[in-house]
Design a protein around this motif. Structure first.
Motif, short mmCIF file in Angstrom:
data_model
loop_
_atom_site.label_atom_id
_atom_site.label_comp_id
_atom_site.label_asym_id
_atom_site.label_seq_id
_atom_site.Cartn_x
_atom_site.Cartn_y
_atom_site.Cartn_z
N PHE A 108 27.22 44.27 -6.49
CA PHE A 108 26.28 43.92 -6.19
C PHE A 108 26.13 43.65 -4.51
O PHE A 108 25.36 44.01 -3.74
CB PHE A 108 25.94 42.33 -6.82
N LYS A 109 27.32 43.21 -4.09
CA LYS A 109 27.51 43.09 -2.59
C LYS A 109 27.21 44.52 -2.07
O LYS A 109 26.61 44.72 -0.69
CB LYS A 109 28.63 42.23 -2.09
N ARG A 110 27.85 45.68 -2.49
CA ARG A 110 27.70 46.77 -1.99
C ARG A 110 26.33 47.40 -1.99
O ARG A 110 25.77 47.96 -1.03
CB ARG A 110 28.64 47.78 -2.60
N ASP A 111 25.63 46.96 -2.98
CA ASP A 111 24.32 47.50 -3.13
C ASP A 111 23.45 46.77 -1.96
O ASP A 111 22.51 47.39 -1.53
CB ASP A 111 23.81 47.25 -4.51
N CYS A 112 23.67 45.44 -1.87
CA CYS A 112 22.83 44.64 -0.87
C CYS A 112 23.21 45.24 0.46
O CYS A 112 22.25 45.17 1.33
CB CYS A 112 23.29 43.25 -1.06
N ALA A 113 24.68 45.81 0.78
CA ALA A 113 24.78 46.19 1.86
C ALA A 113 24.09 47.66 2.26
O ALA A 113 23.64 47.93 3.39
CB ALA A 113 26.62 46.46 2.30
N ALA A 114 24.14 48.48 1.32
CA ALA A 114 23.33 49.70 1.27
C ALA A 114 21.81 49.61 1.54
O ALA A 114 21.19 50.36 2.17
CB ALA A 114 23.64 50.38 0.06
N LEU A 115 21.29 48.39 0.94
CA LEU A 115 19.96 48.20 1.24
C LEU A 115 19.69 47.37 2.63
O LEU A 115 18.57 46.91 2.94
CB LEU A 115 19.42 47.33 -0.01
N ASN A 116 20.71 47.00 3.40
CA ASN A 116 20.50 46.50 4.57
C ASN A 116 19.91 45.01 4.51
O ASN A 116 19.28 44.27 5.07
CB ASN A 116 19.77 47.13 5.69
N ILE A 117 20.33 44.23 3.16
CA ILE A 117 20.04 42.77 3.09
C ILE A 117 21.07 42.12 3.76
O ILE A 117 22.33 42.18 3.61
CB ILE A 117 20.07 42.76 1.44
N GLU A 118 20.41 41.09 4.42
CA GLU A 118 21.20 40.19 5.21
C GLU A 118 21.77 39.20 3.99
O GLU A 118 21.30 38.57 3.12
CB GLU A 118 20.49 38.97 6.15
N PRO A 119 23.23 39.04 4.07
CA PRO A 119 23.75 38.07 3.17
C PRO A 119 23.58 36.59 3.58
O PRO A 119 23.13 36.28 4.62
CB PRO A 119 25.19 38.36 3.41
N PRO A 120 23.68 35.98 2.29
CA PRO A 120 23.33 34.45 2.61
C PRO A 120 24.59 33.85 3.30
O PRO A 120 25.88 34.40 3.49
CB PRO A 120 23.25 33.80 1.04
N GLN A 121 24.57 32.82 3.89
CA GLN A 121 25.37 31.84 4.61
C GLN A 121 26.56 31.49 3.59
O GLN A 121 27.52 31.30 3.88
CB GLN A 121 24.87 30.86 5.49
N VAL A 122 26.23 31.20 2.34
CA VAL A 122 26.83 30.71 1.41
C VAL A 122 26.65 31.42 0.11
O VAL A 122 25.64 31.37 -0.52
CB VAL A 122 26.78 29.39 1.12
N TRP A 123 27.59 32.01 -0.43
CA TRP A 123 27.78 32.63 -1.74
C TRP A 123 28.26 31.63 -2.71
O TRP A 123 29.46 31.32 -2.51
CB TRP A 123 28.56 33.77 -1.74
N SER A 124 27.57 31.04 -3.52
CA SER A 124 28.06 29.95 -4.25
C SER A 124 28.25 30.32 -5.80
O SER A 124 27.24 30.39 -6.53
CB SER A 124 26.80 28.89 -4.36
N ARG A 125 29.70 30.30 -6.01
CA ARG A 125 29.81 30.63 -7.40
C ARG A 125 29.82 29.55 -8.13
O ARG A 125 30.46 28.60 -7.98
CB ARG A 125 31.19 31.50 -7.49
N ALA A 126 29.22 29.63 -9.52
CA ALA A 126 29.15 28.60 -10.65
C ALA A 126 30.63 28.14 -10.65
O ALA A 126 30.89 26.65 -10.73
CB ALA A 126 28.58 28.79 -11.70
N THR A 127 31.48 28.77 -11.19
CA THR A 127 33.07 28.42 -11.61
C THR A 127 33.73 27.76 -10.24
O THR A 127 34.78 27.00 -10.57
CB THR A 127 33.70 29.67 -11.79
N ASP A 128 33.16 27.96 -9.07
CA ASP A 128 33.94 27.05 -8.05
C ASP A 128 33.26 25.68 -7.85
O ASP A 128 33.73 25.13 -7.00
CB ASP A 128 33.50 27.73 -6.60
N HIS A 129 32.15 25.37 -8.77
CA HIS A 129 31.44 24.04 -8.54
C HIS A 129 31.43 22.94 -9.54
O HIS A 129 30.37 22.42 -9.93
CB HIS A 129 29.93 24.45 -7.92
N ILE A 130 32.48 23.45 -10.48
CA ILE A 130 32.34 22.59 -11.80
C ILE A 130 32.41 21.24 -11.59
O ILE A 130 31.40 20.39 -12.32
CB ILE A 130 33.56 23.02 -12.64
N ALA A 131 33.14 20.89 -10.67
CA ALA A 131 33.21 19.13 -10.28
C ALA A 131 31.80 18.61 -9.86
O ALA A 131 31.37 17.56 -10.10
CB ALA A 131 34.16 18.99 -9.29
N ASP A 132 31.05 19.43 -8.77
CA ASP A 132 29.67 19.02 -8.66
C ASP A 132 28.45 19.02 -9.70
O ASP A 132 27.84 18.07 -9.67
CB ASP A 132 29.11 20.18 -7.44
#
Length: 475
Positions: A108-132
Motif C-alpha cells: 500500500f505504501k509503495r502504491d501511495c508513493a507511485a501516486l505521489n500521495i503525501e504520507p500522513p504524519q502518523v501511520w497508526s496501526r491498531a495492534t500498536d494501540h490496544i492499551a488505548d
C-alpha cells in the motif's frame, strides 16, 4: 486567506471550513485494512484525502494528519460478524497475521508513493494501540454506555439514543438500520444494534490480548476513536472515509467517542464516493477480481495518470473506470509533461516571475479547488493555462503551473529536471521498471512488448547473461 468550502456529512451542506485552532488543522482518515492489495477504488479514496490535504496547505493551514491501519478486528461483515479479515488471509496463505499485515501495508505504501500521495504524519496501526482501546472502553463502561457479557463488551445503543444522537450522521433510525443490515440478535446483546467494543470467548482467534474483562481483542469501531483522540484530541476538525463507512462505522465512532468525552467528536465529516467498473458497480474486494495499480502499469498507464482520472469527477460523485477514461487521463498527463520538457532554462530559473497574464489562471484554479474540491474545474483551468502559454509562446507560465501542481501532485518539476538532465525520462524509466518486473515474473511476452516500446522511444536495449539489462539512448 480565501474561504474554503467543504461538504459536511453531518449537516448535509457545503460549509465554510473553520478549524478549531487555526492555522492548525487536525485530520483523521480511515485507512486500509491490510489483508489484501488495495484496489483502485481504495486508492481513489486516498487521492481524495491527498487533494483535501494539499488544498488545506495551499490555503496556509498546517495539517496534522493521522491515518489508521487496521490489522486486527475488522470482521468479514462490517457488523461485527464473520471471521477477522487479517486472520482469514493468514490461514489461507499459511502465514502469521503480522506477516500478512506487513506485506500488504508495504505494498500500500509503495502504491501511495507511485501516486505521489503525501504520507500522513502518523501511520497508526491498531495492534500498536490496544492499551488505548482498552482505556477508552473502560471510560465508556464507567459512563454507563456499555455492558460486559461472556462474549464481549457491547456498546448500549439504547442508552445512548435520543434527540440529535444516534442516526444524526446517517439520517437512519435504529430500526431502519436493523432492517437494512439484517443484524444478528446475539443472546448476549440487549439489542441487535448494539456493537462490540471488545470481543471475548474466541479461543481460536490468533491475535488476543489481556484486558480487565478477559483475554480477547478489540472490535473494529473502537480503534478509530481511540487512535484519533490519542493523536488529535477529543474533538477533531476533519474525519474522512468512503461513503460506505457513514451509516455504521462512523455512526458508531461518534456514539462511543461522545459517550466517553461528552464533547463533539468530529466537526466536519467528509466522505468520498466510489470508483465504479464497466458494469456501473462499485469496485470492491468482495466482488472477487478487482483492478490494481499494477494492472494500470502493465497497460502502460502511468500511476500519475490515475490522479488525473480521479480529478475528472468531484470527490462526492462516482467515477467510471474504463479504458477510454484511463487513456484520456494519460493523454492529459503527457500534455503537461510535454510542456514541462519544453520550458527553457531562463523561464524555469529560480526567482523568475510568472507572466502577469497567468495570475488569472491561478485565481480561477484556487477558487475552483476551494469550492468543495471542484477538481474537474481545477484540472480544466490547468489545461487552459498550458494551452494559452503555447498560444502566446510564453513559457513564463511555468511558475504558475508549478503553483497549481502543489495541489495536482503531478510532480512536473521532477519530470522536467529528469528530462533536461540528459538522464532517462521518467516515463521511459517507468517502462524499464515494468520490463524488469515482467522479466522477474517470467512474463516474457509483456517484456518483449515493453522492449519494443523502449526502443521506439530511442533507446538501445541490451539483455545481459546475468539477467540484468542496460539501456542507452541512441545518438
Amino acid at each position: 486567506m480565501k474561504p474554503f468550502y467543504i461538504f459536511n456529512s453531518l449537516t448535509r451542506a457545503v460549509e465554510e471550513f473553520q478549524p478549531l485552532n487555526p492555522p492548525e488543522v487536525t485530520l483523521y482518515s480511515c485507512g486500509p485494512t491490510v489483508y489484501l492489495p488495495q484496489h483502485l477504488g481504495n486508492l481513489r479514496a486516498r487521492l481524495f484525502v491527498d487533494s483535501l490535504r494539499r488544498t488545506l496547505e495551499l490555503n496556509g493551514y498546517k495539517v496534522r494528519h493521522v491515518m489508521n491501519v487496521t490489522d486486527v478486528g475488522h470482521m468479514t461483515s462490517d457488523e461485527d460478524a464473520g471471521e477477522d479479515k487479517i486472520e482469514k488471509t493468514a490461514r489461507a496463505q499459511g502465514k502469521s497475521p503480522l506477516e500478512v499485515a506487513n506485506f500488504y501495508l508495504d505494498q500500500f505504501k509503495r502504491d501511495c508513493a507511485a501516486l505521489n500521495i503525501e504520507p500522513p504524519q502518523v501511520w497508526s496501526r491498531a495492534t500498536d494501540h490496544i492499551a488505548d482501546m482498552i482505556a477508552l472502553t473502560k471510560r465508556i463502561i464507567d459512563a454507563g454506555f456499555a455492558y460486559v457479557t461472556r462474549s464481549g463488551v457491547y456498546f448500549d445503543v439504547e442508552k445512548y439514543r435520543g434527540p440529535n444522537r444516534m442516526g444524526r450522521l446517517s439520517r437512519q433510525s435504529l430500526e431502519d438500520q436493523e432492517s437494512a443490515q439484517r443484524l444478528e440478535h446475539s443472546p448476549d446483546k440487549r439489542n441487535p444494534y448494539d456493537f462490540t467494543l471488545w470481543v471475548l470467548g474466541q479461543p481460536d482467534h490468533l491475535m488476543q490480548w489481556d484486558s480487565p474483562w478477559g483475554r480477547g481483542y478489540p472490535g473494529w469501531h473502537i480503534e478509530c476513536s481511540a487512535m484519533a483522540m490519542k493523536y488529535l484530541g477529543e474533538t477533531i476538525d476533519i474525519h474522512t472515509g468512503g461513503i460506505d463507512l457513514l451509516p455504521v462505522h462512523h455512526e458508531n465512532e461518534i456514539a462511543q467517542s461522545e459517550s466517553a468525552t461528552h464533547k463533539p467528536f468530529v466537526r466536519y465529516f467528509v466522505h468520498n464516493a466510489f470508483l465504479v467498473g464497466k458494469e456501473g458497480t462499485k469496485i470492491s474486494k468482495s466482488a472477487g477480481k478487482f483492478p490494481l495499480l499494477s494492472d494500470l502499469v502493465a497497460a502502460r498507464i502511468d500511476p500519475l495518470a490515475f490522479r488525473i482520472l480521479c480529478y475528472g469527477a468531484k470527490y462526492r460523485s462516482e467515477i467510471a473506470f474504463n479504458d477510454d477514461a484511463t487513456r484520456a487521463a494519460q493523454n492529459n498527463l503527457d500534455y503537461f509533461r510535454e510542456f514541462a520538457r519544453s520550458v527553457p532554462d531562463d523561464a524555469a530559473a529560480v526567482g523568475v516571475e510568472a507572466a502577469g497574464w497567468a495570475a488569472e489562471y491561478y485565481e480561477r484554479f484556487h477558487d475552483a479547488i476551494n469550492n468543495d474540491l471542484n477538481t474537474p474545474q481545477a484540472i480544466a483551468v490547468a489545461l487552459e493555462l498550458v494551452a494559452e502559454a503555447y498560444r502566446r509562446k510564453d513559457f513564463r507560465a511555468w511558475p504558475t503551473l508549478l503553483a497549481l501542481d502543489t495541489v495536482l501532485g503531478l510532480d512536473l518539476q521532477k519530470h522536467r529536471d529528469t528530462a533536461r538532465s540528459g538522464s532517462i525520462e521518467a516515463d521511459v524509466q517507468q517502462l524499464i521498471d515494468n520490463r524488469t518486473a515482467a522479466r522477474k515474473a517470467k512474463d516474457f511476452a509483456l517484456a518483449d512488448e515493453l522492449r519494443k516500446e523502449i526502443e521506439r522511444r530511442g533507446y538501445e536495449v541490451k539483455d545481459n547473461r546475468d539477467g540484468t539489462a542496460s539501456y542507452q539512448r541512441r545518438t
